[in-house]
Design a protein around this motif. Structure first.
Motif, PDB file in Angstrom:
ATOM      1  N   ARG A 142       5.075  -1.218  -0.394  1.00 30.62           N
ATOM      2  CA  ARG A 142       4.563  -2.536  -0.927  1.00 30.62           C
ATOM      3  C   ARG A 142       5.763  -3.458  -0.484  1.00 30.62           C
ATOM      4  O   ARG A 142       6.286  -4.496  -1.259  1.00 30.62           O
ATOM      5  CB  ARG A 142       4.678  -2.753  -2.414  1.00 30.62           C
ATOM      6  CG  ARG A 142       3.380  -1.740  -2.749  1.00 30.62           C
ATOM      7  CD  ARG A 142       3.080  -1.710  -4.479  1.00 30.62           C
ATOM      8  NE  ARG A 142       4.314  -1.213  -4.961  1.00 30.62           N
ATOM      9  CZ  ARG A 142       4.438   0.197  -5.013  1.00 30.62           C
ATOM     10  NH1 ARG A 142       3.472   1.088  -4.429  1.00 30.62           N
ATOM     11  NH2 ARG A 142       5.405   0.631  -5.638  1.00 30.62           N
ATOM     12  N   ASP A 143       6.155  -3.516   0.670  1.00 32.13           N
ATOM     13  CA  ASP A 143       7.322  -4.487   1.521  1.00 32.13           C
ATOM     14  C   ASP A 143       6.436  -5.763   1.440  1.00 32.13           C
ATOM     15  O   ASP A 143       5.349  -6.043   1.811  1.00 32.13           O
ATOM     16  CB  ASP A 143       7.478  -4.144   2.837  1.00 32.13           C
ATOM     17  CG  ASP A 143       8.293  -5.210   3.780  1.00 32.13           C
ATOM     18  OD1 ASP A 143       9.479  -5.262   3.318  1.00 32.13           O
ATOM     19  OD2 ASP A 143       7.661  -6.182   4.386  1.00 32.13           O
ATOM     20  N   PRO A 144       7.488  -6.756   0.983  1.00 31.07           N
ATOM     21  CA  PRO A 144       6.749  -8.302   0.664  1.00 31.07           C
ATOM     22  C   PRO A 144       6.028  -8.788   2.078  1.00 31.07           C
ATOM     23  O   PRO A 144       5.167  -9.416   1.968  1.00 31.07           O
ATOM     24  CB  PRO A 144       8.051  -9.034   0.358  1.00 31.07           C
ATOM     25  CG  PRO A 144       8.818  -8.071  -0.318  1.00 31.07           C
ATOM     26  CD  PRO A 144       8.651  -6.963   0.321  1.00 31.07           C
ATOM     27  N   GLN A 145       6.837  -8.691   3.185  1.00 32.02           N
ATOM     28  CA  GLN A 145       6.101  -9.293   4.222  1.00 32.02           C
ATOM     29  C   GLN A 145       4.967  -8.480   4.709  1.00 32.02           C
ATOM     30  O   GLN A 145       3.715  -9.157   5.118  1.00 32.02           O
ATOM     31  CB  GLN A 145       7.139  -9.229   5.483  1.00 32.02           C
ATOM     32  CG  GLN A 145       8.420 -10.201   5.592  1.00 32.02           C
ATOM     33  CD  GLN A 145       9.067 -10.106   6.645  1.00 32.02           C
ATOM     34  OE1 GLN A 145       8.537  -9.631   7.807  1.00 32.02           O
ATOM     35  NE2 GLN A 145      10.379 -10.902   6.684  1.00 32.02           N
ATOM     36  N   ALA A 146       4.857  -7.026   4.563  1.00 32.49           N
ATOM     37  CA  ALA A 146       3.582  -6.572   4.840  1.00 32.49           C
ATOM     38  C   ALA A 146       2.453  -6.822   3.731  1.00 32.49           C
ATOM     39  O   ALA A 146       1.365  -7.203   4.007  1.00 32.49           O
ATOM     40  CB  ALA A 146       3.671  -5.039   4.774  1.00 32.49           C
ATOM     41  N   MET A 147       2.840  -7.187   2.527  1.00 33.21           N
ATOM     42  CA  MET A 147       1.811  -7.698   1.427  1.00 33.21           C
ATOM     43  C   MET A 147       1.503  -9.049   1.918  1.00 33.21           C
ATOM     44  O   MET A 147       0.266  -9.287   1.760  1.00 33.21           O
ATOM     45  CB  MET A 147       2.441  -7.863   0.176  1.00 33.21           C
ATOM     46  CG  MET A 147       2.888  -6.351  -0.408  1.00 33.21           C
ATOM     47  SD  MET A 147       1.472  -5.170  -0.477  1.00 33.21           S
ATOM     48  CE  MET A 147       2.068  -4.253   0.912  1.00 33.21           C
ATOM     49  N   ASP A 148       2.226  -9.884   2.434  1.00 37.45           N
ATOM     50  CA  ASP A 148       1.713 -11.128   2.769  1.00 37.45           C
ATOM     51  C   ASP A 148       0.438 -11.193   3.867  1.00 37.45           C
ATOM     52  O   ASP A 148      -0.506 -11.868   3.770  1.00 37.45           O
ATOM     53  CB  ASP A 148       2.743 -11.977   3.330  1.00 37.45           C
ATOM     54  CG  ASP A 148       3.745 -12.611   2.352  1.00 37.45           C
ATOM     55  OD1 ASP A 148       3.532 -12.433   1.205  1.00 37.45           O
ATOM     56  OD2 ASP A 148       4.870 -12.994   2.571  1.00 37.45           O
TER      57      ASP A 148
END
Length: 564
Positions: A178-184
């Motif tokens: 759940r890396d923030p950039q991946a989630m975006d």
């Protein structure tokens, strides 16, 4: 009459069809039967089958079999080493009427400009090129790319007519943790189409990856891996490229039962392989020769592929569908006699009528000039991590060897098939140089170098002689990128790829001939690999297990970290 009324009138025979294919038999991918009757075409649509029709133009296809156009469900056109318009000219005559591409190679060099270049190309080609939006530029934090695309950058590229969804999400650790950039990026396409890329992922981690909304997978390399992914709802794409060859491993899994959920892709096939073997046509006839049911092979090549990507307007020769049709002498041999894309026959005249597309990414190779000492492997311990090549796969082995140190350098050892591999940052960002060892090339002398270096596309060089390695690398900067083979201070063969350091401006026939010369030159160095240049390129991709190298060092992909 409106377009709809015109189609209805031609379908009923109230007015002549624009084009009639007369006298052939249609291979129906729903029932598996061969249907007699003409095929009537109105504009870009099929309007009639299983009946007799009059047409303004009539083409006699007696004795032939008609199948739906083939859909390549995952590829990077840049890795064919030719421009999109040349790729069109190269593969459409073989029956490929739709190509679903991820332009992340050029995006890693030029960013959004590279994707827009492909979107513009899709408006001009005879075949239908669908442009997915690249999800991982760069693929990880462990490399230096020429550009970075965040969620906002990807959002700005949405809305083009060629779009389907988000391209292969290579950073699978970023998804499951759940890396923030991946989630975006995932949120941007939540509920839409997202392509997968998760080699060897299984169990709960695979569940987590799929739960993110990811629908397809082209990285399965064993039947066991592919079966688990099918059972968990993924569409599995059988891949057979110039380097990644998974067809034989997955072929037993493709049956009439599984075919609705399996597709075909090439994921990088160069003009030499296409000339010598073929493209999707080669995959179809090889599958059938290995025992795959004929219906299953053709379903995977067209109907299943179209449905997997939401392209409901194609995949069958039936009223209302796009007139993407391949005319064959034999289902088993699968060699196109004629091809139609959206009702237009694929001919030299059709290609000649396309507008030109100005190139992008010139002078993109901004690497530091190097000398022999830059290739030394300075070390204080003999224990050494070595990349082990698996020919026909982009997976590698993480080997461990003892290599002696002399004058602070661990030198290549051709007797043990231990060559130096070096990656040099070429985007003008930091000038990084990282070196390691690789086994599997068979090199006995000289060097080969490439700016096709997945996915960051820095310069990758493998060699035995440091002076030859320096010459090969410096030569690539002079020709704006490409491939070079060097021995004893002489450039034996080269191919310039001035479009972003990835694509030639020459016709595909010239690229094919240059690849023959490069392959022959590489063999004089002792190289035993069938496709050494693209095999070299994949040694720098840090999202494919087990050991890789980038401009920042050797990467343990299982741990997802750079080795100190």
């Amino acid at each position: 009459m409106t377009a709809i009324e015109t189609r209805i009138a031609q379908a009923r025979g109230d007015s002549p069809a624009d084009l009639v294919l007369r006298g052939g038999r249609v291979f129906d991918l729903v029932t598996g039967t061969l249907l007699d009757g003409d095929v009537a075409i109105c504009g870009d649509r099929i309007v009639g089958t299983c009946a007799e029709y009059d047409g303004r133009d009539v083409i006699d296809v007696r004795g032939k079999i008609l199948v739906p156009g083939f859909v390549d469900t995952h590829l990077h056109i840049e890795s064919s080493l030719i421009t999109p318009l040349e790729f069109d000219r190269c593969v459409a005559p073989r029956g490929v009427t739709t190509a679903i591409c991820d332009p992340h190679e050029i995006a890693n060099v030029l960013g959004a400009e590279g994707i827009r270049y492909f979107q513009r190309a899709s408006e001009l080609t005879v075949m239908d090129i669908r442009v997915q939006l690249s999800s991982c530029v760069p693929s990880t934090h462990m490399e230096t790319a020429g550009a970075e695309l965040l969620a906002a950058d990807i959002a700005s590229l949405r809305g083009h007519s060629s779009g389907i969804g988000l391209a292969e999400f290579m950073n699978y650790p970023g998804v499951i943790h759940r890396d923030p950039q991946a989630m975006d990026k995932l949120r941007l396409f939540d509920g839409g189409h997202i392509d997968g890329h998760c080699p060897q992922l299984s169990g709960r981690d695979l569940n987590a990856y799929i739960a993110a909304g990811i629908r397809t997978e082209h990285e399965a390399t064993t039947a066991e891996e592919a079966r688990e992914k099918l059972q968990k709802g993924m569409r599995v794409l059988i891949r057979e490229g110039s380097v990644s060859k998974d067809l034989h491993a997955l072929q037993p899994l493709l049956t009439d039962l599984t075919a609705p959920y399996m597709c075909l892709c090439t994921d990088d096939r160069n003009p030499l392989d296409i000339a010598e073997h073929g493209h999707l046509d080669y995959m179809i006839r090889t599958l059938i020769a290995l025992g795959t049911p004929v219906l299953a092979a053709y379903r995977a090549a067209s109907l299943s592929a179209a449905e997997a990507f939401g392209l409901t307007d194609r995949g069958l020769i039936a009223p209302g569908k796009r007139a993407d049709i391949v005319v064959l002498d034999s289902l088993e041999d699968c060699r196109a006699a004629r091809v139609f894309c959206a009702g237009q026959e694929v001919t030299d005249a059709a290609f000649a009528a396309r507008p030109a597309l100005p190139p992008v990414g010139r002078a993109s190779v901004r690497a530091p000039r190097v000398a022999a000492p830059d290739f030394q492997s300075r070390a204080n311990r003999t224990a050494t991590d070595v990349i082990g090549i698996r020919e026909g796969q982009i997976l590698t082995d993480h080997l461990h060897e003892e290599i002696a140190i002399a004058d602070g350098d661990k030198r290549p050892d051709p007797a043990r098939d231990l060559a130096r591999i070096t990656v040099i940052e070429r985007h003008g960002k930091n000038g990084n140089i990282a070196s390691g060892f690789v086994r599997g090339f068979g090199l006995q002398a000289g060097a080969i170098a490439s700016t096709v270096c997945h996915d960051h596309h820095n310069i990758a060089c493998v060699g035995i002689d440091y002076d030859d390695m320096a010459l090969a690398v410096n030569r690539l900067a002079e020709i704006e990128g490409g491939f070079a083979v060097v021995r004893d201070g002489v450039v034996l063969a080269e191919l310039a790829l001035p479009v972003a350091g990835l694509m030639s401006l020459e016709p595909f026939e010239a690229v094919r001939d240059a690849l023959v010369a490069l392959r022959d030159a590489a063999r004089t160095l002792g190289v035993t690999l069938e496709e050494p240049f693209l095999q070299l390129a994949f040694l720098a991709l840090p999202v494919i297990p087990a050991l890789k190298i980038t401009d920042r060092g050797m990467v343990d992909v299982q741990r997802f970290e750079i080795i100190p």
